[in-house]
Design an enzyme around this catalytic site. Structure first.
Site, PDB file in Angstrom:
ATOM      1  N   TYR A   1     -12.795  -3.072  -2.410  1.00  0.00           N
ATOM      2  CA  TYR A   1     -13.249  -2.918  -1.022  1.00  0.00           C
ATOM      3  C   TYR A   1     -14.777  -2.790  -0.964  1.00  0.00           C
ATOM      4  CZ  TYR A   1      -8.491  -2.343   0.891  1.00  0.00           C
ATOM      5  OH  TYR A   1      -7.193  -2.546   1.316  1.00  0.00           O
TER       6      TYR A   1
ATOM      7  N   ASN B   1      -1.793   0.411   7.066  1.00  0.00           N
ATOM      8  CA  ASN B   1      -1.279  -0.865   7.583  1.00  0.00           C
ATOM      9  C   ASN B   1      -0.452  -1.662   6.576  1.00  0.00           C
ATOM     10  OD1 ASN B   1      -3.392  -1.611   6.011  1.00  0.00           O
ATOM     11  ND2 ASN B   1      -4.575  -2.619   7.625  1.00  0.00           N
TER      12      ASN B   1
ATOM     13  N   PHE C   1     -15.809   5.626   6.984  1.00  0.00           N
ATOM     14  CA  PHE C   1     -14.412   5.938   6.676  1.00  0.00           C
ATOM     15  C   PHE C   1     -14.008   5.507   5.274  1.00  0.00           C
ATOM     16  CE2 PHE C   1     -14.667   2.050   9.280  1.00  0.00           C
ATOM     17  CZ  PHE C   1     -14.170   1.105   8.391  1.00  0.00           C
TER      18      PHE C   1
ATOM     19  N   ARG D   1       2.364  -6.100   9.787  1.00  0.00           N
ATOM     20  CA  ARG D   1       1.660  -4.968  10.405  1.00  0.00           C
ATOM     21  C   ARG D   1       2.129  -4.751  11.835  1.00  0.00           C
ATOM     22  NH1 ARG D   1      -4.293  -6.585   7.950  1.00  0.00           N
ATOM     23  NH2 ARG D   1      -4.104  -5.497   5.961  1.00  0.00           N
TER      24      ARG D   1
ATOM     25  N   ARG E   1      -1.507 -14.388   5.006  1.00  0.00           N
ATOM     26  CA  ARG E   1      -2.375 -13.692   5.983  1.00  0.00           C
ATOM     27  C   ARG E   1      -1.746 -13.728   7.369  1.00  0.00           C
ATOM     28  NH1 ARG E   1      -6.757 -10.184   5.090  1.00  0.00           N
ATOM     29  NH2 ARG E   1      -7.935 -10.982   6.855  1.00  0.00           N
TER      30      ARG E   1
ATOM     31  N   GLU F   1      -9.323 -11.575  -6.851  1.00  0.00           N
ATOM     32  CA  GLU F   1      -8.462 -10.391  -6.730  1.00  0.00           C
ATOM     33  C   GLU F   1      -7.288 -10.449  -7.704  1.00  0.00           C
ATOM     34  OE1 GLU F   1      -7.519 -10.075  -2.549  1.00  0.00           O
ATOM     35  OE2 GLU F   1      -9.547  -9.408  -2.066  1.00  0.00           O
TER      36      GLU F   1
ATOM     37  N   THR G   1      -5.823  -6.547  11.206  1.00  0.00           N
ATOM     38  CA  THR G   1      -5.979  -5.289  10.459  1.00  0.00           C
ATOM     39  C   THR G   1      -5.287  -4.099  11.126  1.00  0.00           C
ATOM     40  OG1 THR G   1      -8.098  -6.095   9.630  1.00  0.00           O
ATOM     41  CG2 THR G   1      -7.693  -3.726   9.428  1.00  0.00           C
TER      42      THR G   1
ATOM     43  N   HIS H   1      -2.030  -5.265   1.818  1.00  0.00           N
ATOM     44  CA  HIS H   1      -3.279  -6.008   1.666  1.00  0.00           C
ATOM     45  C   HIS H   1      -2.899  -7.445   1.337  1.00  0.00           C
ATOM     46  CE1 HIS H   1      -7.184  -7.395   0.223  1.00  0.00           C
ATOM     47  NE2 HIS H   1      -6.523  -7.948  -0.790  1.00  0.00           N
TER      48      HIS H   1
ATOM     49  N   LYS I   1       0.834  -1.210   0.000  1.00  0.00           N
ATOM     50  CA  LYS I   1       0.000   0.000   0.000  1.00  0.00           C
ATOM     51  C   LYS I   1       0.867   1.258   0.000  1.00  0.00           C
ATOM     52  CE  LYS I   1      -3.839  -2.116   2.609  1.00  0.00           C
ATOM     53  NZ  LYS I   1      -4.789  -1.879   3.726  1.00  0.00           N
TER      54      LYS I   1
HETATM   55  P1  ADP Z   1      -7.889  -6.483   6.069  1.00  0.00           P
HETATM   56  O1  ADP Z   1      -7.090  -5.536   5.210  1.00  0.00           O
HETATM   57  O2  ADP Z   1      -7.171  -6.821   7.345  1.00  0.00           O
HETATM   58  O3  ADP Z   1      -8.364  -7.708   5.315  1.00  0.00           O
HETATM   59  P2  ADP Z   1     -10.555  -5.191   5.886  1.00  0.00           P
HETATM   60  O4  ADP Z   1     -10.835  -5.919   4.612  1.00  0.00           O
HETATM   61  O5  ADP Z   1     -11.614  -5.226   6.958  1.00  0.00           O
HETATM   62  O6  ADP Z   1      -9.185  -5.693   6.570  1.00  0.00           O
HETATM   63  O7  ADP Z   1     -10.279  -3.649   5.567  1.00  0.00           O
HETATM   64  C1  ADP Z   1      -9.589  -3.246   4.423  1.00  0.00           C
HETATM   65  C2  ADP Z   1      -8.698  -2.070   4.764  1.00  0.00           C
HETATM   66  O8  ADP Z   1      -9.510  -0.943   5.091  1.00  0.00           O
HETATM   67  C3  ADP Z   1      -7.798  -2.293   5.969  1.00  0.00           C
HETATM   68  O9  ADP Z   1      -6.612  -2.989   5.662  1.00  0.00           O
HETATM   69  C4  ADP Z   1      -7.531  -0.863   6.422  1.00  0.00           C
HETATM   70  O10 ADP Z   1      -6.534  -0.240   5.614  1.00  0.00           O
HETATM   71  C5  ADP Z   1      -8.869  -0.210   6.143  1.00  0.00           C
HETATM   72  N1  ADP Z   1      -9.749  -0.232   7.346  1.00  0.00           N
HETATM   73  C6  ADP Z   1     -10.505  -1.258   7.796  1.00  0.00           C
HETATM   74  N2  ADP Z   1     -11.170  -0.925   8.920  1.00  0.00           N
HETATM   75  C7  ADP Z   1     -10.802   0.367   9.196  1.00  0.00           C
HETATM   76  C8  ADP Z   1     -11.126   1.316  10.228  1.00  0.00           C
HETATM   77  N3  ADP Z   1     -11.970   1.000  11.214  1.00  0.00           N
HETATM   78  N4  ADP Z   1     -10.542   2.538  10.184  1.00  0.00           N
HETATM   79  C9  ADP Z   1      -9.714   2.892   9.188  1.00  0.00           C
HETATM   80  N5  ADP Z   1      -9.373   2.050   8.181  1.00  0.00           N
HETATM   81  C10 ADP Z   1      -9.893   0.804   8.191  1.00  0.00           C
END
Ligand code: ADP
Length: 153
Positions: free
Chosen positions: A49, A112, A57, A102, A85, A126, A91, A115, A9
């Site tokens: 997403y 973070n 957000f 992370r 993973r 994907e 996350t 992805h 990212k």
């Molecule tokens: P992951 O990336 O761990 O699979 P998600 O698919 O739930 O998690 O979320 C995608 C991305 O959106 C996260 O990696 C993070 O960058 C962002 N994100 C998720 N939840 C939040 C949150 N509560 N506040 C800010 N950013 C978030």
């Protein structure tokens, strides 16, 4: 062998730690089967997403993901989805275990670093979203016999 999608990212590119993160995957013994730098767009992020589109957000996440180009990677290995993973961590970087990407590089729930696909099914979707078939390479790296026993692959 299983394949998964990793995105380095803008938080990885901007902090100049992309190389370190790639190196972790290489050192683990995973195989880089595809890699390129791209600029994400609003349209592709709405798709990628889609599960977050109603969250307050969401506009902020999109802006963050478009802040710089990103590196997309196809990473292969036995059980690659689950292995990557686990290396990624949960996350929110503040909750992610030390030793994970992370956990070691992020203090944020949003910024973070990486992805990683969360299931074998989503990994295929994907990978198709970000790569043309000819951009993913099927080759056998040196030393595969030092990464796996014969009956593991
Ligand atoms: P992951 O990336 O761990 O699979 P998600 O698919 O739930 O998690 O979320 C995608 C991305 O959106 C996260 O990696 C993070 O960058 C962002 N994100 C998720 N939840 C939040 C949150 N509560 N506040 C800010 N950013 C978030």
């Amino acid at each position: 062998m299983e394949a998964t999608l990793v995105i380095l990212k803008p938080s990885a590119i901007g902090r100049a730690i992309a190389g370190e993160v790639i190196s972790r995957f290489e050192k683990k013994g995973l195989i880089i089967a595809g890699m390129k730098m791209i600029q994400l767009t609003s349209e592709i992020l709405d798709e990628h997403y889609a599960h977050l589109i109603d969250r307050p957000f969401f506009p902020r996440i999109k802006a963050s993901m478009m802040a710089t180009p990103v590196v997309v990677m196809c990473i292969k290995g036995k059980d690659a989805v689950q292995v990557v993973r686990a290396m990624t961590g949960v996350t929110n970087g503040r909750n992610a275990a030390p030793g994970t990407i992370r956990g070691d590089y992020s203090m944020s729930g949003q910024e973070n670093i990486v992805h990683a696909s969360d299931s074998v099914e989503n990994a295929q979707i994907e990978l198709n979203r970000f790569f043309k078939p000819e951009e993913i390479f099927d080759y056998t790296p040196e030393g595969l016999n030092y990464r796996y026993a014969n009956d593991e692959i």
